[in-house]
Design an enzyme around this catalytic site. Structure first.
Site, mmCIF file in Angstrom:
data_model
loop_
_atom_site.group_PDB
_atom_site.id
_atom_site.type_symbol
_atom_site.label_atom_id
_atom_site.label_comp_id
_atom_site.label_asym_id
_atom_site.label_seq_id
_atom_site.Cartn_x
_atom_site.Cartn_y
_atom_site.Cartn_z
ATOM 1 N N ASP A 88 11.480 19.509 29.982
ATOM 2 C CA ASP A 88 12.335 21.070 30.036
ATOM 3 C C ASP A 88 11.469 21.701 30.583
ATOM 4 O O ASP A 88 10.221 21.519 30.985
ATOM 5 C CB ASP A 88 12.496 21.252 28.277
ATOM 6 C CG ASP A 88 13.674 22.486 28.629
ATOM 7 O OD1 ASP A 88 14.113 22.819 29.718
ATOM 8 O OD2 ASP A 88 13.926 23.127 27.623
ATOM 9 N N LYS A 89 11.980 22.721 31.222
ATOM 10 C CA LYS A 89 11.527 24.111 31.870
ATOM 11 C C LYS A 89 11.700 25.390 31.016
ATOM 12 O O LYS A 89 12.757 25.475 30.544
ATOM 13 C CB LYS A 89 11.966 24.152 33.116
ATOM 14 C CG LYS A 89 11.516 24.937 34.026
ATOM 15 C CD LYS A 89 12.042 26.423 34.346
ATOM 16 C CE LYS A 89 13.556 26.642 34.052
ATOM 17 N NZ LYS A 89 13.870 28.154 34.052
ATOM 18 N N HIS A 90 10.614 26.300 30.885
ATOM 19 C CA HIS A 90 10.940 27.378 30.309
ATOM 20 C C HIS A 90 10.503 28.554 31.076
ATOM 21 O O HIS A 90 9.347 28.417 31.450
ATOM 22 C CB HIS A 90 10.256 27.173 28.786
ATOM 23 C CG HIS A 90 10.527 28.475 28.193
ATOM 24 N ND1 HIS A 90 11.689 28.873 27.527
ATOM 25 C CD2 HIS A 90 9.648 29.829 28.060
ATOM 26 C CE1 HIS A 90 11.475 30.224 26.936
ATOM 27 N NE2 HIS A 90 10.571 30.659 27.298
ATOM 28 N N SER A 91 11.196 29.654 31.005
ATOM 29 C CA SER A 91 10.548 30.873 31.879
ATOM 30 C C SER A 91 10.364 31.754 30.808
ATOM 31 O O SER A 91 11.222 31.952 29.896
ATOM 32 C CB SER A 91 11.696 31.212 33.000
ATOM 33 O OG SER A 91 11.711 32.499 33.031
ATOM 34 N N THR A 139 20.191 32.744 30.026
ATOM 35 C CA THR A 139 20.885 31.356 30.686
ATOM 36 C C THR A 139 22.149 31.290 29.858
ATOM 37 O O THR A 139 23.495 31.138 30.570
ATOM 38 C CB THR A 139 20.109 30.215 30.506
ATOM 39 O OG1 THR A 139 19.071 30.465 31.280
ATOM 40 C CG2 THR A 139 20.680 29.145 30.964
ATOM 41 N N ARG A 187 9.337 41.184 14.467
ATOM 42 C CA ARG A 187 8.333 41.499 15.420
ATOM 43 C C ARG A 187 8.835 42.725 16.363
ATOM 44 O O ARG A 187 8.348 43.461 16.730
ATOM 45 C CB ARG A 187 7.596 40.521 16.227
ATOM 46 C CG ARG A 187 6.872 39.681 15.746
ATOM 47 C CD ARG A 187 6.646 38.225 16.567
ATOM 48 N NE ARG A 187 6.117 38.589 17.782
ATOM 49 C CZ ARG A 187 6.506 37.866 18.928
ATOM 50 N NH1 ARG A 187 7.371 36.623 18.776
ATOM 51 N NH2 ARG A 187 6.151 38.055 20.151
ATOM 52 N N SER A 202 5.878 31.443 19.473
ATOM 53 C CA SER A 202 7.265 31.608 19.417
ATOM 54 C C SER A 202 7.969 30.648 20.292
ATOM 55 O O SER A 202 8.965 29.782 19.965
ATOM 56 C CB SER A 202 7.861 33.076 19.489
ATOM 57 O OG SER A 202 9.062 33.179 19.657
ATOM 58 N N LYS A 206 9.643 26.470 19.630
ATOM 59 C CA LYS A 206 11.068 26.128 20.096
ATOM 60 C C LYS A 206 11.140 24.958 21.075
ATOM 61 O O LYS A 206 11.854 24.034 20.863
ATOM 62 C CB LYS A 206 11.588 27.380 20.500
ATOM 63 C CG LYS A 206 12.107 28.291 19.540
ATOM 64 C CD LYS A 206 12.729 29.411 19.662
ATOM 65 C CE LYS A 206 11.808 30.496 20.622
ATOM 66 N NZ LYS A 206 12.074 31.960 20.864
ATOM 67 N N LYS A 207 10.031 25.008 22.161
ATOM 68 C CA LYS A 207 10.236 24.044 23.070
ATOM 69 C C LYS A 207 9.671 22.645 22.341
ATOM 70 O O LYS A 207 10.257 21.610 22.834
ATOM 71 C CB LYS A 207 9.333 24.235 24.030
ATOM 72 C CG LYS A 207 9.800 25.733 24.889
ATOM 73 C CD LYS A 207 10.967 24.978 25.732
ATOM 74 C CE LYS A 207 12.319 25.814 25.378
ATOM 75 N NZ LYS A 207 13.398 25.448 26.133
HETATM 76 N N1 URA Z 1 10.668 34.887 24.362
HETATM 77 C C1 URA Z 1 10.551 34.232 23.247
HETATM 78 O O1 URA Z 1 11.321 33.346 22.751
HETATM 79 N N2 URA Z 1 9.477 34.816 22.174
HETATM 80 C C2 URA Z 1 8.755 35.644 22.418
HETATM 81 O O2 URA Z 1 7.931 36.005 21.669
HETATM 82 C C3 URA Z 1 8.865 36.239 23.831
HETATM 83 C C4 URA Z 1 9.737 35.704 24.590
#
Ligand code: URA
Length: 461
Positions: A88-91, A139, A187, A202, A206-207
């Site tokens: 995967d890619k995450h920005s 997205t 937060r 965080s 998830k990734k």
């Molecule tokens: N995106 C996230 O999923 N978590 C964060 O803490 C900041 C940006």
């Protein structure tokens, strides 16, 4: 010798330990996350520990333990039965950043023919994406402007789409990483979003819950990024690479410039339109940076998946897949599999005809010179206030709100030349964003120094 029974853990002790700068044990961190998810501690206790972490920081071992505890706080997605290389890619979030809409079909098109004769496994891209956050676009909000497109698939439907298409794009399910949902909401209210450790836990929890073989991170830096200072972005990138690597996922981070919107459009449908245009070979000059970044990120993914000898060879392959029309075919297949109406862009259909803002206004240059700078976060807020984003969680977003840029940083400007066109669904929404853009776009007599798109690549080594 008889063993002493394990001392019971108490949240108050864990808070005091972190408050006093001690290192938390894995057991303490696991106890904290378990207690968050089963609601056996109060929000004030959770907030106190989050603030202590914000102020005291975490050791690499603590960060790894926190990320792992969050990752396994609910269900995890497992694509192992597909026998593919899962990537995967995450920005970290930007303005006009729509690379996911291009990268997913590029990788799907590259992987569908696999396994290759050389025995390299196929590729699967399980993209679990987000909605617009702060000044940045999301997205899911962009994809949902395609009538019928369902981003809320169950994990079984997600698996089935991956099996048939090679890529799928969905939102976080209620059962995936529930700890992050609770911690993130707190937060947001107690001023602890901007913690590199908490951002890393965080995002990476998830990734990693996607059970990835590899991950490519696009860590934005510059005026439109959450981390605006280069050294801060680099620190965040290093933490994320270290955390992914410790968890057994090959992780690479590219530090990329976010000093101006990426590509031609920023908004929701307009970004889908821009991507479809690119996949149908209508390459607008303002989309050049978007195409370049897409190919570079895809190139790293293809390289890590074993489909290219180097990231550069991967980028060339990605461009070839884009130019051949195979990425567009893969895109149509994914959209159809997720219930989306492809008649808006398939065949001769032109996605521009679905762009129906009721109000538009164009900001024009007042003097001659060069477009030299902008506060890109302010540009992002202008896009959100045109209607592309939400004032509060759950609000609907406008499909047709957004902006089109007519120039990039460093371009020469003549008086009265169009700089940016604004789109909204209500005339009254144009005034504030127009003034924000007029104020932030700076034209100077001399050309500026423009940062390169890729600032640095951070690998585990
Ligand atoms: N995106 C996230 O999923 N978590 C964060 O803490 C900041 C940006």
């Amino acid at each position: 010798m008889t063993q002493l029974p394990q001392a019971p853990l108490h949240i108050i002790d864990i808070i005091r330990h972190k408050r006093d700068g001690l290192t938390l044990s894995d057991a303490e961190i696991q106890h904290f996350i378990r207690s968050v998810v089963d609601h056996s501690i109060t929000d004030s206790q959770t907030s106190a520990l989050l603030m202590a972490i914000f102020l005291r920081g975490l050791t690499p071992q603590e960060l790894a333990a926190l990320t792992t505890a969050m990752r396994f706080s609910g269900e995890v997605f497992d694509a192992t039965p597909l026998h593919t290389f899962t990537i995967d890619k995450h920005s970290t979030g930007g303005v006009g950043d729509k690379t996911s809409l291009l990268i997913a079909p590029i990788l799907a098109a590259a992987g569908l023919a696999a396994p290759t004769p050389a025995g390299i496994p196929g590729i699967c891209v399980p993209m679990i994406s987000g909605r617009s956050l702060g000044h940045t676009g999301g997205t899911l909000d962009k994809l949902e402007t395609i009538p019928g497109f369902n981003t809320q698939l169950s994990l079984q439907q997600f698996f089935d789409t991956l099996k048939s298409c090679g890529a799928s794009l969905i939102g976080q399910t209620p059962t995936l990483v529930p700890a992050d949902r609770i911690l993130y909401a707190l937060r947001d209210h107690i001023g602890t979003i901007e913690s590199p450790n908490l951002i890393t836990a965080s995002i990476m929890s998830k990734k990693l819950a996607e059970s990835l073989n590899a991950l490519v991170l696009d860590v934005k830096t510059g005026s439109g990024a959450f981390m605006k200072v280069y050294e801060d972005s680099k620190h965040l990138a290093s933490l994320m690479v270290q955390t992914g690597t410790l968890a057994g996922t090959r992780t690479v981070a590219l530090l990329t410039s976010m000093d101006q919107p990426l590509g031609r459009f920023s908004g929701n449908w307009v970004e889908v339109w821009e991507c479809v245009d690119i996949m149908k070979q209508h390459r607008h000059p303002m989309s050049a940076d978007l195409i370049a970044l897409t190919n570079i990120l895809s190139g790293w993914m293809l390289h890590l998946a074993g489909h290219a000898d180097s990231p550069e060879a991967g980028a060339a392959l990605a461009n070839e897949i884009l130019l051949s029309g195979k990425a567009f075919q893969a895109f149509l297949k994914i959209v159809q599999a997720q219930g989306g109406d492809i008649t808006l862009f398939a065949g001769e259909a032109n996605p521009a005809t679905f762009h129906k803002p009721t109000a538009t206004r164009t900001l024009k240059a007042e003097t001659a010179g060069y477009l030299s700078s902008m506060d890109c976060t302010e540009v992002g807020w202008a896009v959100q206030r045109l209607g592309a984003g939400r004032a509060k969680p759950g609000d609907p977003v406008s499909a047709h709100a957004g902006i089109e840029v007519h120039l990039k940083l460093g371009d020469k400007v003549e008086p009265h030349q169009p700089l940016i066109t604004l789109f909204a669904e209500d005339e009254s929404l144009l005034a504030e964003p127009y003034e924000m853009l007029r104020y932030t776009l700076k034209i100077t007599p001399n050309p500026p120094t423009v940062q390169s798109l890729i600032r640095e690549v951070i690998t585990a080594n």
